[in-house]
Design an enzyme around this catalytic site. Structure first.
Site, short mmCIF file in Angstrom:
data_model
loop_
_atom_site.label_atom_id
_atom_site.label_comp_id
_atom_site.label_asym_id
_atom_site.label_seq_id
_atom_site.Cartn_x
_atom_site.Cartn_y
_atom_site.Cartn_z
N GLY A 199 0.97 8.75 1.28
CA GLY A 199 1.71 9.73 2.06
C GLY A 199 2.70 10.51 1.22
N LYS A 249 0.87 -1.18 0.00
CA LYS A 249 0.00 0.00 0.00
C LYS A 249 0.90 1.22 0.00
CE LYS A 249 -2.42 3.57 1.76
NZ LYS A 249 -1.98 4.73 2.54
N ASP A 295 -5.91 1.92 3.15
CA ASP A 295 -5.32 0.99 4.10
C ASP A 295 -6.19 -0.26 4.25
OD1 ASP A 295 -3.18 2.68 4.67
OD2 ASP A 295 -4.23 3.68 6.31
N GLY A 337 -4.74 10.66 -0.69
CA GLY A 337 -5.47 11.58 0.17
C GLY A 337 -5.13 13.04 -0.02
N LYS A 363 -5.81 1.81 9.77
CA LYS A 363 -4.62 1.07 9.36
C LYS A 363 -4.38 -0.12 10.28
CE LYS A 363 -1.09 3.65 8.34
NZ LYS A 363 -1.34 3.81 6.93
#
Length: 291
Positions: A40, A37, A189, A73, A248
């Protein structure tokens, strides 16, 4: 000249030492399925992204079956703001009305997914981009009317992902789910954990912008190196987790319960953290294990 030759030999010998350390880990990992995954800052920074993509390509060349599941995100929030829509979160999940859902699809499927596919394919014909709606891979249902079109994964059909893997490609999965009444925004997640479960993956890796799980988020010396499945459930039950870490860790616990052997949270902003984790004795990040 002799001094230079000695220095070159020593440098070469150190590289051989690295290869010798990596060899048993390479042998152990070949043929296995890893779900990564990706999200960020490691994904937002172009230079870091190139580095991560190169590492993923190396894993593929060494015989590891890679499934890349991505979020987006920050890019979604920026696009939503640009459209004049509100950016709201509840329990670590994005509140997603119909207009925001369209923005999510535009960013995840139309931009982030294709950018990653393009980057991987710069190394050859390596990647195929899909969303969870393709092949009804991620079948979803609404979590809570207050969250709007935020979905819970009802079922994962891994057939399309398996076909892509068998054909020698890396599936790059945008986490948009499908239902009879349309599309749902799926937490990346959670989606990575459920996909790892459905595939019976050997390892699930969360590549993000933190070093791992901390006992105290304000104290870098409290990084937790390992947690068992039982300890992970105890942490969830403690009520100490909040924000983005909660889904997560919940997804990690569920993946371990479903048979995934190892789950790791890694800092993707650290150079070659993927390779350090997989191919060295030391590893890095926080590892969650079934035992």
């Amino acid at each position: 000249m002799k001094q230079r030759d000695k220095q070159e030999r020593e440098a070469a010998a150190s590289k051989v030492d690295v290869l010798n350390e990596a060899l048993p880990w390479i042998h152990r990992s070949a043929g296995k399925t890893f779900v990564i995954k990706y999200g960020g800052s490691a994904m937002e920074n172009p230079e870091l992204c190139r580095q991560v993509v190169a590492d993923i390509e190396m894993l593929k060349l060494l015989g590891i079956r890679i499934v890349l599941v991505h979020g987006g995100g920050k890019a979604i929030s920026a696009h939503v703001k640009a459209l004049g829509l509100p950016v709201q979160f509840k329990g670590g999940l994005r509140v997603t009305d119909d207009a925001t859902m369209e923005a999510v699809r535009e960013v995840l499927v139309g931009k982030v997914n294709q950018d990653l596919v393009w980057a991987l394919n710069e190394y050859g014909h390596n990647a195929v981009g899909i969303s969870g709606a393709d092949g009804k891979t991620l079948k979803a249902e609404q979590i809570d009317p207050e969250l709007g079109r935020v979905g819970r994964i009802r079922e994962v059909d891994p057939s399309l992902i398996e076909t892509i893997l068998e054909d020698g490609y890396i599936p790059v999965v945008a986490t948009v789910g499908c239902a009879p009444d349309g599309f749902f925004n799926i937490n990346a997640d959670v989606a990575a954990g459920k996909i790892a479960e459905a595939l019976g993956a050997d390892k699930l890796i969360y590549l993000t912008d933190v070093d791992g799980l901390y006992g105290d988020v304000n104290d870098e010396d409290t990084l937790i190196q390992t947690l068992t499945r039982d300890e992970t459930h105890m942490l969830l039950d403690s009520g100490e987790l909040d924000g983005g870490m909660l889904p997560k860790i919940r997804s990690i616990a569920e993946a371990l319960d479903a048979g995934v052997s190892e789950v790791v949270i890694l800092n993707g902003t650290y150079p070659h953290s993927l390779l350090l984790e997989i191919f060295t004795d030391a590893g890095c990040g926080t590892m969650f294990t079934r035992k």
